[in-house]
Motif scaffolding. Structure first.
Motif, PDB file in Angstrom:
ATOM      1  N   LEU A 148      -7.101  35.280   7.643  1.00  0.00           N
ATOM      2  CA  LEU A 148      -8.423  34.285   6.979  1.00  0.00           C
ATOM      3  C   LEU A 148      -9.181  35.747   7.880  1.00  0.00           C
ATOM      4  O   LEU A 148      -9.706  35.521   8.969  1.00  0.00           O
ATOM      5  CB  LEU A 148      -8.395  32.773   7.372  1.00  0.00           C
ATOM      6  N   THR A 191     -13.913  34.222   7.801  1.00  0.00           N
ATOM      7  CA  THR A 191     -14.786  33.990   7.284  1.00  0.00           C
ATOM      8  C   THR A 191     -14.020  32.131   7.108  1.00  0.00           C
ATOM      9  O   THR A 191     -13.824  32.251   5.750  1.00  0.00           O
ATOM     10  CB  THR A 191     -15.574  34.275   6.565  1.00  0.00           C
ATOM     11  N   GLN A 199     -15.673  27.777   4.672  1.00  0.00           N
ATOM     12  CA  GLN A 199     -15.499  27.916   3.179  1.00  0.00           C
ATOM     13  C   GLN A 199     -17.388  26.631   3.116  1.00  0.00           C
ATOM     14  O   GLN A 199     -16.991  25.759   4.112  1.00  0.00           O
ATOM     15  CB  GLN A 199     -14.414  27.525   2.336  1.00  0.00           C
ATOM     16  N   THR A 229      -5.718  24.757   3.702  1.00  0.00           N
ATOM     17  CA  THR A 229      -7.764  23.603   3.196  1.00  0.00           C
ATOM     18  C   THR A 229      -7.616  22.906   4.739  1.00  0.00           C
ATOM     19  O   THR A 229      -6.533  21.785   4.277  1.00  0.00           O
ATOM     20  CB  THR A 229      -8.072  24.451   2.678  1.00  0.00           C
ATOM     21  N   ASP A 231     -13.160  25.901  -3.391  1.00  0.00           N
ATOM     22  CA  ASP A 231     -13.269  26.740  -1.968  1.00  0.00           C
ATOM     23  C   ASP A 231     -11.894  27.980  -2.111  1.00  0.00           C
ATOM     24  O   ASP A 231     -12.483  29.363  -1.878  1.00  0.00           O
ATOM     25  CB  ASP A 231     -12.933  26.172  -0.653  1.00  0.00           C
ATOM     26  N   ARG A 287     -12.564  30.157  -5.088  1.00  0.00           N
ATOM     27  CA  ARG A 287     -13.538  31.214  -5.015  1.00  0.00           C
ATOM     28  C   ARG A 287     -13.051  32.439  -3.020  1.00  0.00           C
ATOM     29  O   ARG A 287     -13.305  33.556  -3.748  1.00  0.00           O
ATOM     30  CB  ARG A 287     -14.335  30.979  -3.916  1.00  0.00           C
ATOM     31  N   TYR A 288     -12.042  31.329  -2.180  1.00  0.00           N
ATOM     32  CA  TYR A 288     -12.346  32.499  -0.953  1.00  0.00           C
ATOM     33  C   TYR A 288     -11.007  33.670  -1.955  1.00  0.00           C
ATOM     34  O   TYR A 288     -11.261  34.612  -1.815  1.00  0.00           O
ATOM     35  CB  TYR A 288     -11.117  31.827  -0.203  1.00  0.00           C
ATOM     36  N   GLU A 309     -13.143  36.347  -3.716  1.00  0.00           N
ATOM     37  CA  GLU A 309     -13.649  36.905  -3.385  1.00  0.00           C
ATOM     38  C   GLU A 309     -13.035  38.206  -2.139  1.00  0.00           C
ATOM     39  O   GLU A 309     -13.321  38.866  -1.352  1.00  0.00           O
ATOM     40  CB  GLU A 309     -14.334  36.203  -2.556  1.00  0.00           C
ATOM     41  N   HIS A 310     -11.797  37.674  -1.347  1.00  0.00           N
ATOM     42  CA  HIS A 310     -11.199  38.651  -0.702  1.00  0.00           C
ATOM     43  C   HIS A 310      -9.744  39.099  -1.167  1.00  0.00           C
ATOM     44  O   HIS A 310      -9.189  39.445  -0.869  1.00  0.00           O
ATOM     45  CB  HIS A 310     -10.683  37.536   0.986  1.00  0.00           C
TER      46      HIS A 310
END
Length: 199
Positions: free
Chosen positions: A60, A62, A65, A89, A180, A183-184, A187-188
């Protein structure tokens, strides 16, 4: 027998015992790792639809978050095809750290979520551990595509989601951590799955 000979025999036996112990550990290591993987896979399956899955650990980027920390991730495969990502998480609940598993399908929708650990108040925030509750069910199937980021809040904060009665802080923390994770994923996705967004 003199002391020198006794010391040499004792030293040789100690070395032999140490060597045999090391050899036994090395032979058991693959079995131990396989058992750990089986236990980890069972845990990951708790946030996915029933089925046969193979998991691959993910690196992973970054991990920090806005409201949580991504601890780990796994790409879930069926017949060699990527079908989901499971992210672990950690966030701060009312009573202390709150850890969740979050299962996300390739379309960016929430497949399931499960608390792994919490330090919430019994009878209030501890209700977060009740997997059959309507609170968890209201989140299933949601994605950032059909619920804008501004809606990923509790109703009392102007969003679309109910809270657990008597556990506003815990509900908010869990909801923010799930958001979060979604979203992660969005974005990835290419790095996580080798596919472009919601292929």
């Amino acid at each position: 027998m003199n002391r020198g000979a006794s010391a040499i025999i004792l030293l040789a036996m100690t070395g032999l015992g140490t060597g045999l112990t090391w050899l036994a550990q090395q032979q058991a290591l693959p079995l131990i790792q396989a058992q750990r993987q089986t236990i980890e896979n069972r845990r990951l399956l708790e946030v996915l639809p029933p089925g046969q899955y193979e998991s691959r650990p993910l690196q992973l980027e970054t991990a920090q978050q806005p409201h949580s920390l991504l601890v780990s991730g796994a790409l879930m495969l069926q017949n060699g095809q990527a079908v989901a990502v499971v992210l672990q998480t950690r966030t701060q609940g009312y009573g202390g750290p709150l850890e969740l598993l979050v299962g996300i399908g390739m379309n960016g929708r929430l497949l399931g979520s499960k608390p792994l650990s919490h330090a919430e108040t019994p009878g209030l925030g501890a209700k977060i551990a009740d997997q059959g509750s309507l609170w968890w069910q209201q989140l299933l199937g949601k994605s950032r595509a059909d619920s804008p980021d501004s809606d990923w809040r509790l109703k009392k904060d102007g969003g679309q989601f109910d809270q657990i009665a008597g556990a506003t802080i815990t509900s908010r923390a869990a909801l923010n951590a799930i958001h979060d994770a979604l979203r992660y994923f969005d974005e990835h996705q290419a790095q996580l799955t080798g596919r472009t967004a919601h292929e």
